[in-house]
Scaffold this motif. Sequence first.
Motif, PDB file in Angstrom:
ATOM      1  N   CYS A 180      42.894  32.830  39.832  1.00 10.01           N
ATOM      2  CA  CYS A 180      42.294  34.167  39.883  1.00 10.01           C
ATOM      3  C   CYS A 180      43.416  35.182  39.796  1.00 10.01           C
ATOM      4  O   CYS A 180      44.358  35.148  40.598  1.00 10.01           O
ATOM      5  CB  CYS A 180      41.530  34.331  41.202  1.00 10.01           C
ATOM      6  SG  CYS A 180      40.873  35.994  41.476  1.00 10.01           S
ATOM      7  N   LEU A 181      43.359  36.064  38.804  1.00  5.72           N
ATOM      8  CA  LEU A 181      44.358  37.120  38.690  1.00  5.72           C
ATOM      9  C   LEU A 181      44.019  38.239  39.669  1.00  5.72           C
ATOM     10  O   LEU A 181      42.847  38.594  39.831  1.00  5.72           O
ATOM     11  CB  LEU A 181      44.434  37.643  37.270  1.00  5.72           C
ATOM     12  CG  LEU A 181      45.359  36.821  36.333  1.00  5.72           C
ATOM     13  CD1 LEU A 181      44.813  35.437  36.072  1.00  5.72           C
ATOM     14  CD2 LEU A 181      45.590  37.555  35.027  1.00  5.72           C
ATOM     15  N   VAL A 182      45.046  38.766  40.311  1.00  6.94           N
ATOM     16  CA  VAL A 182      44.858  39.743  41.387  1.00  6.94           C
ATOM     17  C   VAL A 182      45.729  40.963  41.124  1.00  6.94           C
ATOM     18  O   VAL A 182      46.916  40.821  40.793  1.00  6.94           O
ATOM     19  CB  VAL A 182      45.248  39.133  42.752  1.00  6.94           C
ATOM     20  CG1 VAL A 182      45.009  40.145  43.875  1.00  6.94           C
ATOM     21  CG2 VAL A 182      44.486  37.851  43.024  1.00  6.94           C
ATOM     22  N   SER A 183      45.150  42.149  41.311  1.00  2.00           N
ATOM     23  CA  SER A 183      45.927  43.387  41.243  1.00  2.00           C
ATOM     24  C   SER A 183      45.673  44.185  42.517  1.00  2.00           C
ATOM     25  O   SER A 183      44.858  43.811  43.374  1.00  2.00           O
ATOM     26  CB  SER A 183      45.527  44.220  40.022  1.00  2.00           C
ATOM     27  OG  SER A 183      44.315  44.905  40.268  1.00  2.00           O
ATOM     28  N   GLU A 184      46.372  45.308  42.633  1.00  2.00           N
ATOM     29  CA  GLU A 184      46.206  46.163  43.809  1.00  2.00           C
ATOM     30  C   GLU A 184      44.820  46.807  43.847  1.00  2.00           C
ATOM     31  O   GLU A 184      44.396  47.323  44.889  1.00  2.00           O
ATOM     32  CB  GLU A 184      47.301  47.247  43.818  1.00  2.00           C
ATOM     33  CG  GLU A 184      47.096  48.395  42.853  1.00  2.00           C
ATOM     34  CD  GLU A 184      47.475  48.088  41.404  1.00  2.00           C
ATOM     35  OE1 GLU A 184      47.507  49.026  40.591  1.00  2.00           O
ATOM     36  OE2 GLU A 184      47.735  46.895  41.075  1.00  2.00           O
ATOM     37  N   ARG A 185      44.082  46.759  42.744  1.00  2.00           N
ATOM     38  CA  ARG A 185      42.755  47.376  42.691  1.00  2.00           C
ATOM     39  C   ARG A 185      41.656  46.458  43.210  1.00  2.00           C
ATOM     40  O   ARG A 185      40.514  46.891  43.387  1.00  2.00           O
ATOM     41  CB  ARG A 185      42.426  47.795  41.256  1.00  2.00           C
ATOM     42  CG  ARG A 185      43.363  48.845  40.682  1.00  2.00           C
ATOM     43  CD  ARG A 185      42.962  49.266  39.277  1.00  2.00           C
ATOM     44  NE  ARG A 185      42.947  48.143  38.353  1.00  2.00           N
ATOM     45  CZ  ARG A 185      44.022  47.690  37.725  1.00  2.00           C
ATOM     46  NH1 ARG A 185      45.199  48.262  37.929  1.00  2.00           N
ATOM     47  NH2 ARG A 185      43.939  46.665  36.892  1.00  2.00           N
ATOM     48  N   ASP A 186      41.968  45.198  43.437  1.00  2.00           N
ATOM     49  CA  ASP A 186      40.952  44.232  43.859  1.00  2.00           C
ATOM     50  C   ASP A 186      40.786  44.238  45.379  1.00  2.00           C
ATOM     51  O   ASP A 186      41.647  44.741  46.113  1.00  2.00           O
ATOM     52  CB  ASP A 186      41.331  42.840  43.353  1.00  2.00           C
ATOM     53  CG  ASP A 186      41.399  42.780  41.835  1.00  2.00           C
ATOM     54  OD1 ASP A 186      40.498  43.357  41.188  1.00  2.00           O
ATOM     55  OD2 ASP A 186      42.345  42.186  41.301  1.00  2.00           O
ATOM     56  N   ASP A 187      39.699  43.662  45.832  1.00  2.00           N
ATOM     57  CA  ASP A 187      39.392  43.629  47.261  1.00  2.00           C
ATOM     58  C   ASP A 187      40.165  42.481  47.903  1.00  2.00           C
ATOM     59  O   ASP A 187      39.693  41.343  47.964  1.00  2.00           O
ATOM     60  CB  ASP A 187      37.882  43.458  47.463  1.00  2.00           C
ATOM     61  CG  ASP A 187      37.469  43.543  48.930  1.00  2.00           C
ATOM     62  OD1 ASP A 187      38.372  43.622  49.801  1.00  2.00           O
ATOM     63  OD2 ASP A 187      36.261  43.512  49.206  1.00  2.00           O
ATOM     64  N   LEU A 188      41.358  42.797  48.408  1.00  2.00           N
ATOM     65  CA  LEU A 188      42.226  41.755  48.945  1.00  2.00           C
ATOM     66  C   LEU A 188      41.653  41.098  50.190  1.00  2.00           C
ATOM     67  O   LEU A 188      42.031  39.973  50.529  1.00  2.00           O
ATOM     68  CB  LEU A 188      43.610  42.342  49.242  1.00  2.00           C
ATOM     69  CG  LEU A 188      44.324  43.013  48.067  1.00  2.00           C
ATOM     70  CD1 LEU A 188      45.713  43.472  48.487  1.00  2.00           C
ATOM     71  CD2 LEU A 188      44.405  42.088  46.862  1.00  2.00           C
ATOM     72  N   ALA A 189      40.721  41.757  50.856  1.00  2.00           N
ATOM     73  CA  ALA A 189      40.097  41.161  52.033  1.00  2.00           C
ATOM     74  C   ALA A 189      39.296  39.906  51.688  1.00  2.00           C
ATOM     75  O   ALA A 189      39.037  39.066  52.558  1.00  2.00           O
ATOM     76  CB  ALA A 189      39.188  42.191  52.715  1.00  2.00           C
TER      77      ALA A 189
END
Length: 201
Positions: A12-21
């Motif tokens: 899963c690619l993750v950026s600062e805009r995603d819901d890290l919770a």
Amino acid sequence: MTPLPTFPRLFCLVSERDDLALLPALADAGVDGFQVRAKSLATGDLVALTRSVAAAVRVSGAVVVVNDRLDVALAAGADGVHLGASDLAVADARRIAPGLVIGATCRSRAEVVAAAEAGADYAGFGPVFATSSKAGLPASLGVAAVTAAAGTLPLVAIGGISAATAGEVRAAGADGVAVIGAIWRHPDPLVAAKELVAAVS
């Protein structure tokens, strides 16, 4: 090289805009690879984001790689780095960081072979299908291209992959798949992750 004992089936690619919770729950659901890709962040912020992702998912045994930035991967203690065609050369990254997992973006069997010879541990292969997650990509390669490229390095297929197509891509020879929108644009990312995990199992 440092091949993974069990290669991730679902990145899963993750950026600062995603819901890290949601990251711990995604990892618990079976997402076993996370790629931090946040091209607009300053270096210090990207290191902090990578550390946050690792702290959230490593307890479940997930692998964390950083897109493009070997320096950030090393500083944040990530498991690896994923390098595109315009990034640091795979051979140079391997020399600098012999203990890291190194992935290389590839769009043909010849590029996969070259990446293997340079010291890559896996190839990110795509775009397999049309996608709107990244601008400027070439035309989609199709599932047959996955089969043609398989067998030299573990392949992580990327580009427009969904729960409906992930199984087909795996059957064509991909060792894993990588997604962005199939999880983060879904009304319920956790449900989407569970569907994807089932599709690639």
